[in-house]
Design an enzyme around this catalytic site. Structure first.
Site, short mmCIF file in Angstrom:
data_model
loop_
_atom_site.label_atom_id
_atom_site.label_comp_id
_atom_site.label_asym_id
_atom_site.label_seq_id
_atom_site.Cartn_x
_atom_site.Cartn_y
_atom_site.Cartn_z
N CYS A 189 -44.77 99.12 0.80
CA CYS A 189 -45.92 98.63 0.03
C CYS A 189 -46.70 99.82 -0.50
O CYS A 189 -46.98 100.75 0.25
CB CYS A 189 -46.80 97.78 0.94
SG CYS A 189 -48.24 97.11 0.12
N HIS A 227 -43.72 88.93 -1.07
CA HIS A 227 -44.59 90.05 -0.67
C HIS A 227 -45.84 90.10 -1.56
O HIS A 227 -46.97 90.22 -1.06
CB HIS A 227 -43.78 91.36 -0.76
CG HIS A 227 -44.55 92.60 -0.48
ND1 HIS A 227 -44.29 93.41 0.61
CD2 HIS A 227 -45.58 93.20 -1.14
CE1 HIS A 227 -45.13 94.43 0.60
NE2 HIS A 227 -45.93 94.33 -0.45
N GLU A 228 -45.64 89.99 -2.87
CA GLU A 228 -46.78 90.08 -3.80
C GLU A 228 -47.67 88.85 -3.71
O GLU A 228 -48.89 88.94 -3.77
CB GLU A 228 -46.29 90.28 -5.24
CG GLU A 228 -45.46 91.54 -5.49
CD GLU A 228 -46.09 92.82 -4.95
OE1 GLU A 228 -47.33 92.90 -4.89
OE2 GLU A 228 -45.32 93.71 -4.56
N HIS A 258 -50.03 89.21 -0.96
CA HIS A 258 -51.18 90.06 -1.30
C HIS A 258 -52.33 89.22 -1.85
O HIS A 258 -53.49 89.43 -1.49
CB HIS A 258 -50.80 91.09 -2.38
CG HIS A 258 -50.26 92.37 -1.84
ND1 HIS A 258 -50.95 93.17 -0.95
CD2 HIS A 258 -49.08 93.01 -2.06
CE1 HIS A 258 -50.22 94.24 -0.66
NE2 HIS A 258 -49.07 94.17 -1.32
ZN ZN Z 1 -47.51 95.46 -1.17
#
Ligand code: ZN
Length: 191
Positions: A101, A143-144, A147
């Site tokens: 990341c 993953h995004e 966020h």
């Molecule tokens: Zn990330």
């Protein structure tokens, strides 16, 4: 070039508060948002990332940019902008992949996640789309998307590994790790 105003934005690091907030939905893609998206792409590419969420550059907006075309198998996949994404399906089957990341530099962990997903999102004309993704693309999107909900991949590892990472993560939080792309100046980053 005249009119071409691209900027590198400082990337927020673990410890920065905006990475822990659920960001706001986008209601209109105005000039400022278009600029933000352009700058997110340049910032991501400069840092050799394949995905970036808006709160990673301090923006409180539900926007993700992705470009996986640097990976051989995905070289024909066009860069994508996903506005107000929402994962509407997650496969039972999970796979382990190593993740990194840009907000947690130099740390990589094996993370177990659904292999396939379906994600709904809006494009820059606020038209709705549905995308089926698997393997690496599904991985980056999950993953995004995390966020935008204030979740980091280090939240998904077991207690033992969390303990081991405490020191290296503190180095990042305290800006004691040298990072080769622009990052936010202090751990109390606010909007
Ligand atoms: Zn990330």
């Amino acid at each position: 070039m005249y009119g071409e105003m691209m900027a590198l934005l400082p990337i927020t690091l673990i410890g920065d508060k905006i990475l822990r907030r659920k960001v706001k939905k986008v209601t209109e893609v105005d000039v400022e948002t278009v600029d933000l998206i352009k700058n997110m792409f340049s910032t991501m590419r400069n840092a050799n990332g394949i995905g970036l969420a808006a709160n990673q550059v301090g923006a409180d907006k539900a926007i993700i940019v992705i470009d996986v075309s640097v990976v051989d198998e995905y070289k024909n996949v066009k860069p994508m902008v996903l506005i107000n994404p929402n994962i509407i399906f997650r496969s039972e089957e999970k796979i382990v992949m190593e993740e990194g990341c840009l907000s947690i530099p130099d740390i990589r962990c094996e993370i177990d996640r659904p292999k396939e997903i379906v994600i709904k999102f809006k494009d820059t004309d606020m038209r709705e789309h549905e995308l089926e993704a698997s393997a690496l693309l599904a991985r980056v999107l999950q993953h995004e998307n995390d966020h935008l909900n204030g979740i980091l991949f280090t939240d998904l590892i077991d207690q033992n590994l969390k303990k081991k990472l405490k020191k290296p993560l503190n180095l990042i939080k305290n800006r004691q790790l040298e990072v080769d792309y622009p990052v936010t100046a202090d751990a109390e980053y606010r909007l």
